[in-house]
Design an enzyme around this catalytic site. Structure first.
Site, mmCIF file in Angstrom:
data_model
loop_
_atom_site.group_PDB
_atom_site.id
_atom_site.type_symbol
_atom_site.label_atom_id
_atom_site.label_comp_id
_atom_site.label_asym_id
_atom_site.label_seq_id
_atom_site.Cartn_x
_atom_site.Cartn_y
_atom_site.Cartn_z
ATOM 1 N N LYS A 84 0.841 -1.197 0.297
ATOM 2 C CA LYS A 84 0.005 0.145 -0.317
ATOM 3 C C LYS A 84 1.123 1.561 -0.044
ATOM 4 C CE LYS A 84 -4.388 0.527 -0.197
ATOM 5 N NZ LYS A 84 -6.001 -0.628 -0.732
ATOM 6 N N LYS A 187 -17.620 6.065 -4.921
ATOM 7 C CA LYS A 187 -17.458 5.384 -5.863
ATOM 8 C C LYS A 187 -18.356 3.961 -5.541
ATOM 9 C CE LYS A 187 -13.269 6.265 -6.620
ATOM 10 N NZ LYS A 187 -11.471 6.570 -6.949
ATOM 11 N N ASN A 267 -12.442 -0.296 4.183
ATOM 12 C CA ASN A 267 -11.237 -2.156 4.772
ATOM 13 C C ASN A 267 -11.004 -1.336 6.224
ATOM 14 O OD1 ASN A 267 -9.980 -2.552 2.006
ATOM 15 N ND2 ASN A 267 -8.741 -0.426 1.341
#
Length: 365
Positions: A84, A187, A267
């Site tokens: 990440k 989104k 997440n």
């Protein structure tokens, strides 16, 4: 004088291989790359841009997120490891094409150990600039050779998770008449709402963008009710769907939940693993986030191997069966669903590590 955190101790805590700090004075770039585990292959994970209050907060986020990506790759059965990248800054005022070109240099300098693309606060178009400097970026717009919008398979994966949850709890995968609360209708959450409306469900929605929720309310009328980001987890529903930032299941919120299941795209929804144990004890079924939100990962991983849309959608639909397996293992072993999923991934990592002890051949170096 502030006390500096022991970065090696944090890496040991989360099991990381590598942490890279990136700074470029000319563009104002301050970023951190976390590479968690490359047993399965190169690290893969998005790049998010948030005005973190401190470097410590950004570091903690990138470590947790990159670890989650290892498990997401493992459970989605793609040959990549977890990574990440986080950028410290305001995506509205601090972003520039030159900043992303600098990112292209830093990521390229890792020599293929890490691939990244869009995440919270970044857009596919940003990485068009980054890719001018190196080829380690995914999820670009189709006109630039990418696979396009990753929110499409991500939302589908969450829907598949909800269908599997309905099958496990109520004996049918139909969501018709079920009430789902969605925290964050950007989104992914917005696309998820569209899919739920097609399924005949009802919804309660909340987002920091008030204009957005009112537009959706106008679109769907009485089938959608409005709440607030801070209150939506308290609404009595069948399924609560966190689709914004993580940590929504915590010491405060867990006593306020009024749902039978949690299935969302955010997440790290559990602030700590023990919160997953508490959900299990309370009889609230939790769909491990790194499985149900894996559709976007499946798409960009496929892009690196030669993108095929039908293959991506088929693999995303398989989240349904995988989640049912995890639910059943949780029931049989009387453990939280998050622990059942973790065990499955760790078993896969051990098997792959053992297989890769076999040498392919001498390459002359």
């Amino acid at each position: 004088m502030p006390v500096m955190r022991d970065i090696f101790a944090l890496m040991e805590k989360y099991g990381h291989e590598q942490v890279v700090f990136c700074r470029h004075e000319g563009t104002g770039l301050k970023a951190i790359i976390g590479i968690h585990d490359t047993t399965m292959g190169p690290a893969l994970g998005g790049c998010r841009m948030i005005p973190y209050e401190s470097t410590d907060e950004a570091l903690e986020d990138v470590l947790r997120l990159s670890r989650g990506m290892t498990f997401k790759c493992g459970v989605a059965d793609v040959d990549f490891g977890g990574g990440k990248m986080v950028i410290i800054g305001d995506p509205v005022s601090d972003k520039s094409p030159e900043m992303f070109r600098a990112i292209g240099r830093f990521v390229g300098g890792l020599g293929g150990r890490f691939f990244t693309g869009t995440d919270m606060g970044t857009m596919p178009e940003d990485f068009v600039h980054a890719k001018r400097e190196s080829n380690h970026f995914v999820g670009l717009p189709k006109e630039h050779g990418g696979s396009g919008d990753t929110s499409i398979p991500t939302a589908l994966g969450v829907l598949q998770g909800m269908r599997a949850t309905a099958k496990f709890l109520w004996g049918t995968e139909s969501l018709e008449g079920r009430v789902v609360s969605i925290q964050g209708v950007g989104k992914v959450g917005g696309r998820l709402l569209d899919l739920l409306m097609e399924e005949g469900a009802r919804a309660v929605i909340a987002d920091i963008n008030e204009e957005r929720v009112h537009q959706l309310k106008e679109k769907y009328g009485d089938r959608v009710e409005l709440s607030t980001v801070t209150d939506i987890h308290r609404v009595e529903v069948d399924i609560f769907s966190p689709c914004a930032r993580g940590g929504v299941v915590n010491d405060t919120s867990i006593d306020e939940l009024r749902c039978q299941a949690i299935v969302g795209s955010a997440n790290n929804q559990l602030q700590e693993d023990r919160h997953g144990d508490e959900l299990h004890e309370r009889g609230i079924l939790y769909a491990p986030d790194y499985l149900v939100n894996a559709g976007g990962l499946i798409q960009v991983a496929d892009e690196l191997e030669g993108y095929n849309e039908e293959r991506v959608l088929a693999k995303t639909r398989a989240i349904y069966e995988m989640l049912l397996q995890i639910y059943e293992r949780s029931r049989q072993e009387n453990i939280g669903t998050h622990r059942a999923a973790d065990r499955l991934v760790l078993e896969r990592l051990e098997k792959v590590a053992d297989i890769r002890r076999i040498m392919l051949g001498w390459n002359g170096r």
